[in-house]
Motif scaffolding. Structure first.
Motif, PDB file in Angstrom:
ATOM      1  N   LEU A  79       0.654   6.280   5.624  1.00  5.58           N
ATOM      2  CA  LEU A  79      -0.124   6.446   4.396  1.00  5.58           C
ATOM      3  C   LEU A  79      -0.620   7.880   4.272  1.00  5.58           C
ATOM      4  O   LEU A  79      -0.562   8.482   3.190  1.00  5.58           O
ATOM      5  N   ILE A 116      -0.155  11.008   1.215  1.00  2.90           N
ATOM      6  CA  ILE A 116      -1.195  11.647   0.405  1.00  2.90           C
ATOM      7  C   ILE A 116      -1.542  13.065   0.856  1.00  2.90           C
ATOM      8  O   ILE A 116      -2.036  13.862   0.051  1.00  2.90           O
ATOM      9  N   TYR A 119       0.841  -1.206   0.000  1.00  2.00           N
ATOM     10  CA  TYR A 119       0.000   0.000   0.000  1.00  2.00           C
ATOM     11  C   TYR A 119       0.877   1.258   0.000  1.00  2.00           C
ATOM     12  O   TYR A 119       0.642   2.212  -0.756  1.00  2.00           O
ATOM     13  N   ALA A 134      -6.048   4.452  -8.366  1.00  3.70           N
ATOM     14  CA  ALA A 134      -5.298   5.458  -7.604  1.00  3.70           C
ATOM     15  C   ALA A 134      -6.217   6.235  -6.674  1.00  3.70           C
ATOM     16  O   ALA A 134      -5.906   6.434  -5.488  1.00  3.70           O
ATOM     17  N   CYS A 172       1.810   9.374  -5.735  1.00  5.22           N
ATOM     18  CA  CYS A 172       2.040  10.731  -5.221  1.00  5.22           C
ATOM     19  C   CYS A 172       3.419  11.282  -5.545  1.00  5.22           C
ATOM     20  O   CYS A 172       3.703  12.454  -5.257  1.00  5.22           O
ATOM     21  N   LEU A 219      -7.424   4.063  -3.684  1.00  7.67           N
ATOM     22  CA  LEU A 219      -6.430   3.911  -2.623  1.00  7.67           C
ATOM     23  C   LEU A 219      -6.383   5.147  -1.734  1.00  7.67           C
ATOM     24  O   LEU A 219      -6.298   5.040  -0.498  1.00  7.67           O
ATOM     25  N   ALA A 220      -6.445   6.318  -2.343  1.00  6.59           N
ATOM     26  CA  ALA A 220      -6.402   7.555  -1.571  1.00  6.59           C
ATOM     27  C   ALA A 220      -7.678   7.746  -0.758  1.00  6.59           C
ATOM     28  O   ALA A 220      -7.624   8.105   0.430  1.00  6.59           O
ATOM     29  N   LEU A 272       0.866   4.044  -3.073  1.00  6.55           N
ATOM     30  CA  LEU A 272       0.590   5.465  -2.875  1.00  6.55           C
ATOM     31  C   LEU A 272       1.829   6.307  -3.182  1.00  6.55           C
ATOM     32  O   LEU A 272       1.719   7.408  -3.726  1.00  6.55           O
TER      33      LEU A 272
END
Length: 226
Positions: A210, A214, A86, A181, A94, A184-185, A90
């Protein structure tokens, strides 16, 4: 000086948890999305080689990943490995100039306030599209293409927003990196809002890592409390 012409693409996904509904958008220009697509596909190939039992076209999907469900069932219980995947996913997203937008609504309060409330997916779609439209206007983008995750509300959304967003289409997230994408965010964003403190110390530490990835890419995150 000649004006730079560029098209923005916004990928939209929704999430419903407890008494809240959320919709998010991941926005970038076409060149950035090409880089994101390549980075995510490279990571996918790496993890498929590293972990036996994962499908070749495994979908990066927050809830199944964390729960070890669906295509991720062979990873159930392997929390450290899932957390690392994960973080890498990300990070790959990002590392590029992607901006996240999210709009949520407290469904219980929405239904209590209005006799005939708008469906929450309509409320959130209008909210997040307003955020994205303003961002595109500020940048002076030549156009905005919207790709929403195919869902049970797709036809209703398309009928409602076709007049305003003639450039809206719907796609299966399994084959579109941009939809994965934003999923996941959004999973991290809504989880942090609804569950401020995780029960497990390790889960909390992972969530903080995480979020740190983000957060600099979050342009707007609004939750309506009618």
């Amino acid at each position: 000086m000649a004006r730079i012409i560029f098209m923005l693409i916004a990928y939209l996904d929704e999430s419903q948890r407890a008494d809240h509904y959320f919709m998010a958008a991941a926005v970038a220009n076409e060149a950035v999305w090409l880089d994101v697509n390549q980075a995510m596909d490279k990571l996918r190939q790496q993890i498929v080689r590293a972990y036996e039992g994962l499908p070749e076209r495994i979908e990066f999907h927050g809830h199944p990943m964390m729960g070890g469900a669906h295509d991720w069932k062979t990873m159930r219980g392997r929390h450290r490995e899932i957390g690392e995947i994960y973080l890498q996913a990300l990070g790959a997203i990002c590392a590029n100039e992607v901006q996240f937008f999210a709009y949520g609504v407290d469904v219980r309060r929405l239904n209590a306030r209005y006799r005939y409330p708008e469906p929450p997916h309509i409320v959130c779609m209008e909210g997040v599209l307003a955020q994205v439209d303003e961002y595109a206007r500020q940048l002076g983008a030549s156009g905005l293409q919207i790709v929403a995750d195919d869902s049970s509300e797709s036809k209703q959304l398309q009928a409602r927003f076709k007049a305003k967003q003639a450039n809206m289409s719907f796609a299966d997230s399994a084959s579109v990196e941009g939809l994965q994408a934003v999923d996941l965010a959004l999973y991290v964003m809504q989880r942090r809002y609804l569950v401020p403190i995780e029960k497990s110390r390790k889960a909390q530490q992972l969530r903080e890592k995480l979020w740190a990835i983000i957060e600099p890419r979050i342009n707007a995150f609004t939750v309506s409390l009618p």
